[in-house]
Write a protein that holds these residues in place. Structure first.
Motif, PDB file in Angstrom:
ATOM      1  N   PRO A 116      41.020 -10.648 135.611  1.00 11.02           N
ATOM      2  CA  PRO A 116      41.841 -11.204 134.528  1.00 11.02           C
ATOM      3  C   PRO A 116      41.905 -12.726 134.591  1.00 11.02           C
ATOM      4  O   PRO A 116      41.938 -13.316 135.680  1.00 11.02           O
ATOM      5  CB  PRO A 116      43.221 -10.586 134.771  1.00 11.02           C
ATOM      6  N   GLN A 117      41.907 -13.355 133.427  1.00 11.75           N
ATOM      7  CA  GLN A 117      42.109 -14.791 133.324  1.00 11.75           C
ATOM      8  C   GLN A 117      43.460 -15.059 132.657  1.00 11.75           C
ATOM      9  O   GLN A 117      44.038 -14.184 132.011  1.00 11.75           O
ATOM     10  CB  GLN A 117      40.987 -15.426 132.491  1.00 11.75           C
ATOM     11  N   VAL A 118      43.961 -16.262 132.834  1.00  9.98           N
ATOM     12  CA  VAL A 118      45.233 -16.625 132.206  1.00  9.98           C
ATOM     13  C   VAL A 118      45.052 -16.610 130.696  1.00  9.98           C
ATOM     14  O   VAL A 118      44.146 -17.262 130.158  1.00  9.98           O
ATOM     15  CB  VAL A 118      45.704 -18.015 132.672  1.00  9.98           C
ATOM     16  N   SER A 119      45.887 -15.849 130.009  1.00 10.14           N
ATOM     17  CA  SER A 119      45.783 -15.704 128.563  1.00 10.14           C
ATOM     18  C   SER A 119      47.079 -16.153 127.903  1.00 10.14           C
ATOM     19  O   SER A 119      48.173 -15.778 128.349  1.00 10.14           O
ATOM     20  CB  SER A 119      45.510 -14.245 128.186  1.00 10.14           C
ATOM     21  N   LEU A 120      46.958 -16.949 126.839  1.00 10.03           N
ATOM     22  CA  LEU A 120      48.145 -17.307 126.070  1.00 10.03           C
ATOM     23  C   LEU A 120      48.725 -16.071 125.387  1.00 10.03           C
ATOM     24  O   LEU A 120      49.930 -15.821 125.445  1.00 10.03           O
ATOM     25  CB  LEU A 120      47.796 -18.370 125.026  1.00 10.03           C
ATOM     26  N   ASP A 121      47.848 -15.294 124.766  1.00 13.53           N
ATOM     27  CA  ASP A 121      48.275 -14.064 124.107  1.00 13.53           C
ATOM     28  C   ASP A 121      48.274 -12.939 125.133  1.00 13.53           C
ATOM     29  O   ASP A 121      47.218 -12.431 125.520  1.00 13.53           O
ATOM     30  CB  ASP A 121      47.329 -13.746 122.945  1.00 13.53           C
ATOM     31  N   LEU A 122      49.460 -12.547 125.565  1.00 15.02           N
ATOM     32  CA  LEU A 122      49.573 -11.520 126.598  1.00 15.02           C
ATOM     33  C   LEU A 122      49.254 -10.126 126.082  1.00 15.02           C
ATOM     34  O   LEU A 122      49.095  -9.197 126.875  1.00 15.02           O
ATOM     35  CB  LEU A 122      50.985 -11.551 127.202  1.00 15.02           C
ATOM     36  N   THR A 123      49.172  -9.965 124.752  1.00 10.67           N
ATOM     37  CA  THR A 123      48.879  -8.655 124.185  1.00 10.67           C
ATOM     38  C   THR A 123      47.378  -8.462 123.926  1.00 10.67           C
ATOM     39  O   THR A 123      46.958  -7.374 123.556  1.00 10.67           O
ATOM     40  CB  THR A 123      49.649  -8.450 122.866  1.00 10.67           C
ATOM     41  N   ARG A 124      46.590  -9.516 124.084  1.00 13.12           N
ATOM     42  CA  ARG A 124      45.131  -9.396 124.015  1.00 13.12           C
ATOM     43  C   ARG A 124      44.540 -10.270 125.121  1.00 13.12           C
ATOM     44  O   ARG A 124      44.005 -11.355 124.878  1.00 13.12           O
ATOM     45  CB  ARG A 124      44.584  -9.814 122.649  1.00 13.12           C
ATOM     46  N   PRO A 125      44.626  -9.813 126.357  1.00 10.81           N
ATOM     47  CA  PRO A 125      44.190 -10.636 127.486  1.00 10.81           C
ATOM     48  C   PRO A 125      42.673 -10.771 127.551  1.00 10.81           C
ATOM     49  O   PRO A 125      41.932  -9.909 127.063  1.00 10.81           O
ATOM     50  CB  PRO A 125      44.728  -9.875 128.700  1.00 10.81           C
ATOM     51  N   VAL A 126      42.236 -11.855 128.153  1.00  8.36           N
ATOM     52  CA  VAL A 126      40.809 -12.078 128.373  1.00  8.36           C
ATOM     53  C   VAL A 126      40.522 -11.982 129.863  1.00  8.36           C
ATOM     54  O   VAL A 126      41.434 -12.028 130.694  1.00  8.36           O
ATOM     55  CB  VAL A 126      40.360 -13.449 127.822  1.00  8.36           C
ATOM     56  N   ALA A 127      39.246 -11.835 130.175  1.00 12.84           N
ATOM     57  CA  ALA A 127      38.871 -11.634 131.574  1.00 12.84           C
ATOM     58  C   ALA A 127      37.502 -12.237 131.847  1.00 12.84           C
ATOM     59  O   ALA A 127      36.714 -12.500 130.934  1.00 12.84           O
ATOM     60  CB  ALA A 127      38.878 -10.144 131.922  1.00 12.84           C
ATOM     61  N   LYS A 128      37.230 -12.442 133.128  1.00 15.71           N
ATOM     62  CA  LYS A 128      35.914 -12.880 133.597  1.00 15.71           C
ATOM     63  C   LYS A 128      35.130 -11.652 134.029  1.00 15.71           C
ATOM     64  O   LYS A 128      35.664 -10.769 134.707  1.00 15.71           O
ATOM     65  CB  LYS A 128      36.079 -13.855 134.770  1.00 15.71           C
ATOM     66  N   VAL A 129      33.880 -11.592 133.618  1.00 17.32           N
ATOM     67  CA  VAL A 129      33.011 -10.460 133.949  1.00 17.32           C
ATOM     68  C   VAL A 129      31.882 -10.959 134.834  1.00 17.32           C
ATOM     69  O   VAL A 129      31.117 -11.857 134.440  1.00 17.32           O
ATOM     70  CB  VAL A 129      32.441  -9.808 132.674  1.00 17.32           C
ATOM     71  N   LEU A 130      31.783 -10.411 136.023  1.00 18.24           N
ATOM     72  CA  LEU A 130      30.730 -10.776 136.972  1.00 18.24           C
ATOM     73  C   LEU A 130      29.769  -9.602 137.119  1.00 18.24           C
ATOM     74  O   LEU A 130      30.179  -8.485 137.441  1.00 18.24           O
ATOM     75  CB  LEU A 130      31.338 -11.129 138.330  1.00 18.24           C
ATOM     76  N   LEU A 131      28.496  -9.876 136.867  1.00 19.46           N
ATOM     77  CA  LEU A 131      27.448  -8.864 137.008  1.00 19.46           C
ATOM     78  C   LEU A 131      26.533  -9.283 138.149  1.00 19.46           C
ATOM     79  O   LEU A 131      25.939 -10.360 138.116  1.00 19.46           O
ATOM     80  CB  LEU A 131      26.649  -8.741 135.709  1.00 19.46           C
ATOM     81  N   ASP A 132      26.428  -8.428 139.134  1.00 20.76           N
ATOM     82  CA  ASP A 132      25.610  -8.724 140.311  1.00 20.76           C
ATOM     83  C   ASP A 132      24.647  -7.556 140.537  1.00 20.76           C
ATOM     84  O   ASP A 132      24.877  -6.684 141.369  1.00 20.76           O
ATOM     85  CB  ASP A 132      26.505  -8.942 141.530  1.00 20.76           C
ATOM     86  N   LEU A 188      30.337 -14.118 132.891  1.00 18.66           N
ATOM     87  CA  LEU A 188      30.780 -14.384 131.525  1.00 18.66           C
ATOM     88  C   LEU A 188      32.303 -14.514 131.542  1.00 18.66           C
ATOM     89  O   LEU A 188      32.986 -13.756 132.232  1.00 18.66           O
ATOM     90  CB  LEU A 188      30.353 -13.256 130.592  1.00 18.66           C
ATOM     91  N   THR A 189      32.818 -15.454 130.783  1.00 15.66           N
ATOM     92  CA  THR A 189      34.263 -15.690 130.786  1.00 15.66           C
ATOM     93  C   THR A 189      34.834 -15.553 129.379  1.00 15.66           C
ATOM     94  O   THR A 189      34.118 -15.631 128.380  1.00 15.66           O
ATOM     95  CB  THR A 189      34.583 -17.097 131.328  1.00 15.66           C
ATOM     96  N   GLY A 190      36.155 -15.354 129.343  1.00 18.94           N
ATOM     97  CA  GLY A 190      36.857 -15.276 128.058  1.00 18.94           C
ATOM     98  C   GLY A 190      36.540 -14.023 127.269  1.00 18.94           C
ATOM     99  O   GLY A 190      36.562 -14.049 126.034  1.00 18.94           O
ATOM    100  N   ILE A 191      36.289 -12.913 127.955  1.00 20.98           N
ATOM    101  CA  ILE A 191      35.925 -11.669 127.270  1.00 20.98           C
ATOM    102  C   ILE A 191      37.196 -10.876 126.956  1.00 20.98           C
ATOM    103  O   ILE A 191      37.899 -10.404 127.858  1.00 20.98           O
ATOM    104  CB  ILE A 191      34.968 -10.816 128.129  1.00 20.98           C
TER     105      ILE A 191
END
Length: 363
Positions: free
Chosen positions: A183-199, A150-153
Motif C-alpha cells: 500500500p502507498q499513502v493515498s489521499l482518497d482512503l476509499t480508493r487506495p493505491v499501491a506499489k506492485v513489484l514483479l520479480d 509499478l506505482t500508483g495502481i
C-alpha cells in the motif's frame, strides 16, 4: 451522420438507480465507510459481492454470451453516479470498467467471463494519474517472466488479476498472488493505491497493450465523470438540507441571500456537469468514432474535476464546524473529489487534448 446524444435517463436506468441506491442505503452508510478507512482494510468486499455478483453489475459491459449483462456505458454510468454519491469503497470503476475494457479490446473470453461473474477482481497496472494516450510505465519481460515495479495502481490491494503492460508491447494477465503489493499513502482512503513489484512473475499474454490501455483509460475517464457527478450532487443536496435546518438569529441559514447565490451557482455547475457526464456515457455507448468519443470524454473531464472539488469544498465550508470533524462524511467526498481530479488525467491535460482534437490553437 452522427445522431444527437440522449442525455435523459430511461425508465430502465432509473429502475437500476433505485435498486443500487437502496442497496447502498442499507449497506454503505457513512459511519461504516469512515470506520473502514480507519481499519487498514478500506474495501468493502461484502458490498462488492452484493453489487457485482448479487446484482450482476460487474458484467454490465460484457456480452451476454460471456456471462455478462450485455448493457452499455449508460447503465454503468448510472451505477457509478450512485457509487460516487455514497463514496462506496468498492473496485467497480477499476475492475468492472477499466480492467474489463482492456480485456474486451484483447478479446479474452475466459477472463471476461470471470470478471463479469465477479469470480475475480481485475486491476489495470497503469498509474491512476495516466490519461488515455499518455505515457505509462512498462515492465521487463524475460523468458516469459515479468520483472519491474509499478506505482500508483488503484485497488491493486484487492485485485485477483493484474493486467500488466510489458516492454515487448504486450498486455499480460498476472495472478496477483505472484506479485508483491505494498500500500502507498493515498489521499482518497476509499480508493487506495499501491506499489506492485514483479520479480519473475509468470504472465499470460492477452494482446497488444497500447490499444487496450488507451481504450480502458478513455472509458475510465468518461465514466469517472459520472462518479464525480454523484459526489457533487450529494454535496449540493446535503448542504441545502443542512442550511434549511441550521438556524442563526432565529432564521434558517439557507435564507441568507449570499448563501442562496453560492448555492444557485453551484447548482448550475452541477447541472452542467450532469450534461457533460451523460454525453460522455452516451457517446461511449453509441459506438461512435474514436474521435467523437475522445472529444466527449475530454469535455467531460475538463469540466468534472473542478466542479466536484468545488462542490465538496462548499459543502465543507457551509457545514461550518461540524463539516471539519472526522465524524462527518464530507471529508470523504473532498478527498475523493481531489483524487478524482487527477485520475485518468487532470482537467488541464484534457483541455490540451481537446484543443488538439478540435484544432483550437493556443493564443
Amino acid at each position: 451522420m452522427s445522431t444527437q446524444p440522449d442525455l435523459l435517463y430511461s425508465e430502465d436506468e432509473e429502475a437500476l438507480r433505485a435498486a443500487v441506491r437502496d442497496l447502498l442505503t442499507d449497506h454503505c452508510e457513512a459511519a461504516r465507510v469512515i470506520a473502514r478507512t480507519e481499519s487498514g482494510a478500506p474495501h468493502d468486499i461484502a458490498l462488492w459481492k452484493a453489487l457485482a455478483d448479487g446484482m450482476g453489475l460487474a458484467g454490465l459491459l460484457v456480452p451476454e454470451e460471456l456471462d455478462g449483462q450485455g448493457a452499455t456505458h449508460r447503465e454503468a454510468a448510472v451505477v457509478l453516479e450512485e457509487l460516487g454519491r455514497a463514496v462506496a469503497p468498492v473496485p467497480y470503476l477499476t475492475s468492472a470498467v477499466v480492467a474489463t475494457e482492456a480485456v474486451l479490446e484483447c478479446g479474452d473470453g475466459d477472463l471476461l467471463s470471470r470478471l463479469a461473474s465477479a469470480e475475480v477482481i481485475g486491476a489495470l497496472a497503469v498509474a491512476l494519474h495516466v490519461t488515455a494516450g499518455g505515457a505509462y510505465k512498462v515492465v521487463r519481460i524475460e523468458n516469459g517472466r515479468l520483472h519491474g515495479e509499478l506505482t500508483g495502481i488503484a485497488d491493486a490491494a484487492v485485485a485477483d488479476v493484474l493486467l500488466v503492460p510489458a516492454d515487448d508491447g504486450g498486455l499480460y494477465a498476472v495472478d496477483a498472488s505472484a506479485a508483491t503489493i505494498t500500500p502507498q499513502v493515498s489521499l482518497d482512503l476509499t480508493r487506495p493505491v499501491a506499489k506492485v513489484l514483479l520479480d519473475g512473475a509468470p504472465g499470460r499474454l492477452l494482446g497488444d497493450a497500447e490499444p487496450a490501455v488507451r481504450r480502458a483509460l478513455r472509458a475510465g475517464a468518461g465514466l469517472l465523470a459520472s462518479e464525480q457527478l454523484g459526489a457533487a450532487d450529494w454535496a449540493l443536496t446535503e448542504t441545502v438540507r443542512y442550511l434549511k435546518e441550521r438556524k442563526q438569529f432565529n432564521r434558517p441559514v439557507g435564507g441568507f441571500q449570499a448563501l442562496k447565490h453560492r448555492l444557485a451557482q453551484l447548482w448550475l455547475e452541477v447541472v452542467n456537469l450532469r450534461a457533460a457526464a451523460r454525453n460522455a456515457a452516451d457517446t461511449l455507448a453509441s459506438g461512435k468514432s474514436a474521435e467523437e468519443v475522445a472529444v466527449a470524454v475530454a469535455v467531460a473531464q475538463a469540466y468534472a474535476g473542478p466542479v466536484a472539488v468545488r462542490a465538496a469544498e462548499e459543502a465543507l465550508q457551509l457545514h461550518g464546524g461540524i463539516g471539519m470533524t472526522w465524524e462527518h462524511p464530507v471529508h470523504l467526498y473532498l478527498k475523493r473529489a481531489k483524487a478524482d481530479s487527477v485520475a485518468y488525467g487532470t482537467a488541464g491535460a484534457h483541455r490540451e487534448a481537446l484543443a488538439e482534437l478540435v484544432a483550437l490553437r493556443a493564443p
